[in-house]
Scaffold this motif. Structure first.
Motif, PDB file in Angstrom:
ATOM      1  N   THR A   1      30.485  27.597  36.086  1.00  0.00           N
ATOM      2  CA  THR A   1      31.739  28.452  35.712  1.00  0.00           C
ATOM      3  C   THR A   1      33.252  27.650  36.462  1.00  0.00           C
ATOM      4  O   THR A   1      34.099  27.963  36.029  1.00  0.00           O
ATOM      5  CB  THR A   1      31.730  29.651  36.237  1.00  0.00           C
ATOM      6  OG1 THR A   1      31.379  29.607  37.692  1.00  0.00           O
ATOM      7  CG2 THR A   1      30.577  30.516  35.606  1.00  0.00           C
TER       8      THR A   1
ATOM      9  N   ARG B   1      36.065  25.128  36.455  1.00  0.00           N
ATOM     10  CA  ARG B   1      37.076  24.692  35.323  1.00  0.00           C
ATOM     11  C   ARG B   1      37.139  23.182  35.792  1.00  0.00           C
ATOM     12  O   ARG B   1      37.425  22.829  36.552  1.00  0.00           O
ATOM     13  CB  ARG B   1      38.552  25.391  35.401  1.00  0.00           C
ATOM     14  CG  ARG B   1      38.273  26.908  35.021  1.00  0.00           C
ATOM     15  CD  ARG B   1      39.876  27.432  34.852  1.00  0.00           C
ATOM     16  NE  ARG B   1      39.537  28.783  34.672  1.00  0.00           N
ATOM     17  CZ  ARG B   1      39.497  29.382  33.306  1.00  0.00           C
ATOM     18  NH1 ARG B   1      39.514  28.425  32.401  1.00  0.00           N
ATOM     19  NH2 ARG B   1      39.572  30.431  33.227  1.00  0.00           N
TER      20      ARG B   1
ATOM     21  N   GLY C   1      41.389  22.601  31.471  1.00  0.00           N
ATOM     22  CA  GLY C   1      42.113  23.811  30.595  1.00  0.00           C
ATOM     23  C   GLY C   1      40.994  25.047  30.862  1.00  0.00           C
ATOM     24  O   GLY C   1      40.841  25.518  32.024  1.00  0.00           O
ATOM     25  N   SER C   2      40.680  25.341  29.779  1.00  0.00           N
ATOM     26  CA  SER C   2      39.688  26.427  30.005  1.00  0.00           C
ATOM     27  C   SER C   2      38.152  26.246  29.908  1.00  0.00           C
ATOM     28  O   SER C   2      37.274  26.969  29.761  1.00  0.00           O
ATOM     29  CB  SER C   2      39.794  27.782  28.833  1.00  0.00           C
ATOM     30  OG  SER C   2      39.731  27.169  27.665  1.00  0.00           O
ATOM     31  N   LEU C   3      37.714  24.772  29.887  1.00  0.00           N
ATOM     32  CA  LEU C   3      36.530  24.234  29.779  1.00  0.00           C
ATOM     33  C   LEU C   3      35.869  24.274  31.147  1.00  0.00           C
ATOM     34  O   LEU C   3      36.580  24.043  32.256  1.00  0.00           O
ATOM     35  CB  LEU C   3      36.516  22.848  29.159  1.00  0.00           C
ATOM     36  CG  LEU C   3      36.873  22.652  27.691  1.00  0.00           C
ATOM     37  CD1 LEU C   3      37.038  21.100  27.525  1.00  0.00           C
ATOM     38  CD2 LEU C   3      36.141  23.523  26.742  1.00  0.00           C
ATOM     39  N   THR C   4      34.728  24.747  31.075  1.00  0.00           N
ATOM     40  CA  THR C   4      33.947  24.881  32.423  1.00  0.00           C
ATOM     41  C   THR C   4      32.799  23.947  32.287  1.00  0.00           C
ATOM     42  O   THR C   4      32.702  23.047  31.440  1.00  0.00           O
ATOM     43  CB  THR C   4      33.299  26.335  32.644  1.00  0.00           C
ATOM     44  OG1 THR C   4      32.325  26.369  31.587  1.00  0.00           O
ATOM     45  CG2 THR C   4      34.463  27.281  32.497  1.00  0.00           C
TER      46      THR C   4
ATOM     47  N   HIS D   1      30.580  23.852  29.619  1.00  0.00           N
ATOM     48  CA  HIS D   1      30.878  23.542  28.420  1.00  0.00           C
ATOM     49  C   HIS D   1      30.869  21.867  28.319  1.00  0.00           C
ATOM     50  O   HIS D   1      30.928  21.315  26.994  1.00  0.00           O
ATOM     51  CB  HIS D   1      32.573  23.709  28.228  1.00  0.00           C
ATOM     52  CG  HIS D   1      32.663  25.045  28.047  1.00  0.00           C
ATOM     53  ND1 HIS D   1      33.400  25.797  28.840  1.00  0.00           N
ATOM     54  CD2 HIS D   1      32.340  26.217  26.940  1.00  0.00           C
ATOM     55  CE1 HIS D   1      33.356  27.012  28.633  1.00  0.00           C
ATOM     56  NE2 HIS D   1      32.582  27.333  27.492  1.00  0.00           N
TER      57      HIS D   1
END
Length: 116
Positions: free
Chosen positions: A75, A77, A80-83, A86
């Motif tokens: 979780t 980061r 950006g919004s990529l964790t 991802h």
């Protein structure tokens, strides 16, 4: 060998599901090794090569995702919004691109050659 591969893969995913870290992490190695061995042995058959390479990348992505959850950076980061989890998209998408290439380029060429 392929049947043993499935057994190892299931044990890896059971370890992940049950949060049995030693089992999940340990089973990465035989699962990935056998997948690579199967890929190597079938490398002369284009369809098998493409699908088995996709499986190697799938297992790699899946294993990375599992480790990211076990280690707690899934979780976090990274951009950006990529964790952390991802980042597993990189090998997932690599496998997908290999299959897209096979079905959109290689297989039509094989059909064309066979028809000639």
């Amino acid at each position: 060998m392929e049947n043993m591969h499935i057994l190892f893969w299931l044990l890896k995913d059971i370890g992940w599901c049950m949060i049995w870290k030693p089992l999940g992490i340990t089973m990465i190695f035989p699962t990935l090794f056998i997948a690579m061995l199967i890929t190597w042995r079938t490398r002369d058959i284009k369809a098998e090569l493409a699908h088995n390479l996709a499986i190697v990348f799938w297992i790699s992505a899946n294993s990375y995702w599992m480790i990211s959850e076990f280690a707690g950076f899934d979780t976090v980061r990274v951009w950006g919004s990529l964790t952390g989890k991802h980042l597993a998209l990189l090998p997932f998408l690599t496998g997908l691109l290999i299959l897209l290439y096979y079905y959109l380029v290689q297989k039509p060429r094989e059909k064309q050659t066979a028809a000639a």
